[in-house]
Scaffold this motif. Structure first.
Motif, mmCIF file in Angstrom:
data_model
loop_
_atom_site.group_PDB
_atom_site.id
_atom_site.type_symbol
_atom_site.label_atom_id
_atom_site.label_comp_id
_atom_site.label_asym_id
_atom_site.label_seq_id
_atom_site.Cartn_x
_atom_site.Cartn_y
_atom_site.Cartn_z
ATOM 1 N N ILE A 180 -3.484 6.080 1.072
ATOM 2 C CA ILE A 180 -4.901 5.892 1.387
ATOM 3 C C ILE A 180 -5.561 7.253 1.256
ATOM 4 N N ILE B 143 -3.403 -4.946 1.839
ATOM 5 C CA ILE B 143 -4.123 -4.101 2.805
ATOM 6 C C ILE B 143 -3.936 -4.634 4.220
ATOM 7 N N ILE C 276 -7.561 3.027 -1.978
ATOM 8 C CA ILE C 276 -6.240 2.648 -1.501
ATOM 9 C C ILE C 276 -5.366 2.421 -2.725
ATOM 10 N N VAL D 261 0.852 -1.184 0.000
ATOM 11 C CA VAL D 261 0.000 0.000 0.000
ATOM 12 C C VAL D 261 0.894 1.242 0.000
ATOM 13 N N LEU E 86 -8.859 2.266 6.788
ATOM 14 C CA LEU E 86 -7.990 1.083 6.655
ATOM 15 C C LEU E 86 -8.527 -0.063 7.518
ATOM 16 N N ALA F 246 -8.171 8.201 7.617
ATOM 17 C CA ALA F 246 -7.489 7.179 6.824
ATOM 18 C C ALA F 246 -7.362 5.875 7.601
#
Lengths: 701, 239
Positions: A409, A450, A522, A406, A432, A428
């Protein structure tokens, strides 16, 4: 007659139809052929050492007596009619008696097992060529005894050679079959026989078969985990290569799931058993591979149908040979003898029926070879089809590219669809946590990315229930975080599914939507697998089309495709992917290479579905072939193996058909001496067996 | 005839005897394995002799078969081909080549790939079995193992075109291999490395000599091809 196909031969492990007598399924060990029954008695599968010695000695003695018979037969063969002197006459009479003397023990030693098998088949009402062989051997012997007593030509060598050749040939086949299933037995041997069971009164060694779900077992470093289960206490590095192909050990602790067949590297563990006996991960994996062969291939089914016609043809040809030779001689005894010899030769050349052996031997050999390389073949037909495949379609993310990290975000606090006003860290993180909770239900590379990010940031996935995978699109669940949106559907997936968020990014992205409205996205970075270029080039160099099919944006897909020299289609929704694959199937075999779970529909629709990263759970596999090691370079290797397998099968079948088509008429005409036929039979077996076993050995070149 | 017929049999025994030093590489381990499961020296000797008897039995049968095939070939081919002579030359060439390999003049290509024999496990079972009969049978199967030296001898046996003579040829050859094999099974290293190497070299050149004699004999027949060679019943029939 009812048969069950789930059983394997108790010697070689190949699938066998367990025959049922009128009283029910035949009890005791079950073998797929006479050879396996005999070989099992030689290797003392029952564990009886004394019986083993005796069977081997029996075979050796039979060879010894047969050699004597051959020498005296050669003496008789070189007899010239001119030599009518009484001394020579007496000498040749002596040689005939010597033949009788040495043949009788061979019949006693080797005739028994053949006769037993023939009788068993008669009782089961499925007589085979074994009965004909037994009849032929007896006929040759009786004719010869008659000749010794009343004068005439003797054929003792026929009885000896046929018995010997049948026994050795069948044994050879059985040994070959045993070798082809060796790879699976190696896997089976990974599991221990005895385990340490913990109970209220301490620790006790018990047999693995007696362990039930809920039992607690202690596993020590260096040992294999015997069943599926969860760790109750202890922490250890675990080598999961046997079931996932992954060579890097993973560290597991209390609460983590362990799979049967994985090896503990350091600390001891106490695990709570979760699987029924014989139903652990490794056992399911072995069963999946074994099931592939029992389904058989197209060629095998054709050969089986042909083999059904085979026995009547052999009987007719044999009887016709006897009748015609006898009639043409004017019904003389010599004519009957010549006819009988021709009949025996017919039966012997047509045995063993290489038709039945040609395909399974090669298939099993190849499946075993692939299993050794952690490539699991679940469908033999599809695997062989790889050799003729003209179009290979690849998924992009996770197949040609590696796992994703990642890199950003972006939250849209009000779900407005516009760009975020400010980067709000708390927002964020909340995003997440929800995304990670949804992602937990999927094994997609982006989902794993993720989860890894959440773990790195110390964020606990939370707030979502009832997570399920929407194949080819993403994952969805129900929000349960106590917020105003509680109870609404939350989705994680492609922009094509959930709607665009902001301008097109430079990175692959994943959109999170709540109640149908995008709330954030994302971003990931993505790099090509190091082996991807070489693997794709190797496939293309075979003259096959290579396509890149992706749900990702056209710009990124085209960039990857041009680097790899592939044609491409993007963005594709799952049904569009399906349609593309089905369009391509117009007379061509299409291979789909993708993620084992998320590309399931496309993999199933293709003629051959090849999956990478199947995970440990066999029951979720939908692909025909799984590359367990998650290494794309296994694909060109596998196509090469499929080509060699296909060639071997065709060659075996051609040989089996051609050999029988040429030799049966020749034998019926009386041109082939039965002893020569016996030698040809062994040579034929040897050819098919060694040709097939060569597939299981290390790669050519 | 250039070479008297009597020259060959002592040479056969000698080449078997000395050639067996070369064969110990293949069959020596079997002899040692047979000795391993015997407690007493006397018992071991009995087992070794039984083992060699088994080998010689197989050689004899193969020799008879080769001679029979040679005879049949002589009978079925056109009269002008002198089959025994050709076989003798072939045998000679095989033996010379084998001898040159053993002497190190020619070099083997490295053999690759795993040796696989389905009967291997069963064969090992016979080797370690207690009974003398089993050991005899182990010898019987050993005689069937592929061996270049054996094939050369068999071609020689075929050239005799007479079952009895072919049989005796191979028995003579087999008898020659007994001392070294028994010695290998009994003591293993009765001879030092240097002595073994020297014998190995002598054995190699002895093989070459046997081959040359065989070629000479065949060639002498070829040179006399105007008249049928003596002792071939098939050729006489053709007249």
């Amino acid at each position: 007659m009812t048969v069950s196909r789930d059983a394997g031969c108790d010697y070689c492990g190949l699938p066998v139809e367990r025959p049922a007598t009128p009283e029910g399924v035949e009890p005791g060990p079950c073998y797929c052929c006479f050879g396996c029954r005999f070989a099992a008695s030689i290797t003392a599968a029952g564990g009886d050492e004394g019986a083993l010695r005796w069977m081997m000695t029996r075979l050796g003695l039979a060879v010894f007596f047969s050699m004597n018979v051959m020498v005296f037969t050669m003496v008789l063969w070189s007899q010239r009619d001119a030599a009518a002197e009484p001394a020579a006459e007496a000498f040749y009479a002596l040689a005939r008696h010597a033949c009788l003397l040495f043949t009788a023990p061979v019949l006693l030693l080797l005739g028994g097992p053949l006769l037993e098998e023939a009788w068993r088949e008669v009782r089961l009402r499925r007589p085979s060529i074994n009965l004909l062989l037994a009849v032929g051997v007896a006929a040759a012997f009786l004719l010869s005894v008659d000749a010794v007593l009343r004068g005439g030509h003797v054929y003792f060598e026929v009885s000896c050679m046929v018995l010997l050749a049948v026994t050795l040939g069948k044994w050879l086949e059985a040994s070959g079959k045993l070798r082809t299933t060796e790879a699976l037995r190696e896997l089976e041997r990974l599991l221990p026989d005895r385990v340490r069971k913990l109970s209220a009164d301490g620790e006790r060694e018990v047999g693995l078969a007696t362990v039930r779900p809920g039992d607690r077992l202690r596993v020590l470093p260096g040992e294999r985990v015997p069943t599926d289960g969860t760790i109750e206490s202890g922490r250890s590095s675990i080598d999961e290569q046997a079931v996932t192909g992954e060579s890097v050990p993973v560290v597991k602790g209390p609460g983590d799931v362990v799979h049967s067949g994985t090896a503990l590297i350091d600390g001891p563990l106490v695990i709570r058993v979760a699987s029924e006996p014989g139903a652990g991960t490794l056992e399911r994996l072995i069963k999946a591979v074994a099931a592939a062969a029992s389904r058989g291939t197209r060629e095998q089914r054709i050969a089986e149908r042909a083999a059904a016609w085979f026995l009547p043809i052999v009987i007719l040809a044999g009887l016709a040979a006897v009748g015609v030779h006898w009639a043409r001689s004017g019904w003389t005894a010599a004519g009957l003898a010549a006819g009988t010899m021709a009949g025996i030769a017919v039966v012997v050349v047509s045995c063993p029926c290489a038709l039945g052996l040609a395909t399974p031997m090669a298939m099993w050999s190849a499946i075993g070879r692939a299993t050794r390389r952690h490539v699991l073949i679940q469908d033999g037909d599809a695997f062989v089809g790889l050799a003729r495949a003209r179009r290979f379609c690849f998924d992009k993310t996770g197949t040609l590219t590696t796992g994703c990290r990642v890199v950003g975000i972006e939250a849209l606090p009000h779900g407005s669809g516009s760009l975020p006003q400010a980067s709000d860290t708390a927002e964020a993180d909340r995003l997440l946590a929800v995304a990670a909770a949804v992602a937990g239900g999927s094994t997609h590379v982006l989902s794993r990315g993720i989860l890894a990010e959440a773990l790195a940031r110390g964020i606990e996935p939370a707030g979502v229930t009832d997570v399920r995978v929407v194949a080819g699109r993403g994952v969805e669940g129900v929000l349960a975080d106590g917020s105003p949106a509680d109870g609404s559907v939350v989705r994680l997936g492609s922009a094509a599914w959930l709607g665009e968020v902001g301008p097109e990014p430079d990175h692959p992205e994943c959109v999170l939507a709540i109640a149908g409205r995008p709330v954030g996205r994302i971003l990931f970075d993505e790099s090509l697998r190091p082996e991807a270029a070489a693997a794709v080039a190797a496939i293309a160099s075979r003259g096959a089309e290579v396509w890149l099919l992706s749900g990702d944006r056209a710009s990124r897909v085209s960039a990857v495709a041009s680097r790899l020299g592939m044609a491409w289609r993007a963005p594709l929704l799952p049904d569009e992917k399906l349609a593309f694959i089905q369009d391509g199937q117009d007379g061509r075999r299409v291979v789909m290479v993708g993620d084992g779970i998320n590309d399931a529909p496309a993999l199933a629709a293709a003629d051959v579905g090849v999956a990478l990263g199947c995970g440990a759970d066999v029951s979720r596999w939908t692909a025909d072939v799984c590359l367990l090691r998650d290494d794309l370079s296994d694909l060109p290797w596998l196509v090469g193996l499929a080509e060699r397998t296909s060639r071997t099968i065709r060659w075996n079948l051609l040989w089996a058909f051609g050999y029988n088509a040429a030799c049966i008429p020749a034998a019926a005409a009386g041109w082939v001496h039965p002893a020569i036929a016996a030698a040809a039979m062994v040579a034929s077996s040897l050819l098919v067996v060694t040709g097939s076993l060569a597939l299981g050995r290390e790669d050519e070149g | 005839m250039v070479v008297p017929a009597g020259v060959e049999w002592p040479l056969l025994i000698a080449s078997g005897m000395l050639g067996s030093a070369h064969c110990l590489g293949m069959c020596g381990p079997f002899a040692v394995a047979i000795g391993a499961s015997s407690a007493s020296w006397r018992g071991n000797l009995r087992r070794q002799l039984a083992y060699s008897a088994g080998r010689i039995f197989t050689y004899a049968v193969l020799g008879a078969a080769a001679a029979f095939v040679g005879m049949r070939a002589a009978g079925s081919l056109p009269a002008w081909t002198n089959v025994p002579a050709l076989l003798a030359v072939l045998a000679g060439v095989l033996l010379v080549v084998q001898g040159l390999f053993a002497a190190g003049v020619l070099r083997h290509r490295a053999v690759t790939g795993e040796a696989s024999c389905p009967g291997g496990a069963a064969f090992r079972g016979l080797l370690s079995a207690k009974g003398t009969l089993d050991v005899f049978l182990a010898g019987l199967f050993t005689g069937l193992l592929p061996c270049g030296l054996l094939y050369g001898m068999l071609a020689l046996a075929a050239s005799t075109h007479d079952i009895a003579r072919g049989l005796v040829t191979m028995v003579a050859f087999g008898a020659g291999t007994v001392p070294a094999m028994v010695a290998a099974g009994l003591g293993g290293s009765l001879l030092g490395v240097a002595a073994r190497r020297r014998i190995h070299a002598i054995a190699a050149w002895c093989l070459v000599l046997t081959g040359v004699v065989s070629i000479a004999r065949g060639a002498s027949h070829v040179s006399l091809s105007g008249e049928p060679p003596a002792g071939c019943p098939m050729c006489r029939e053709v007249e």
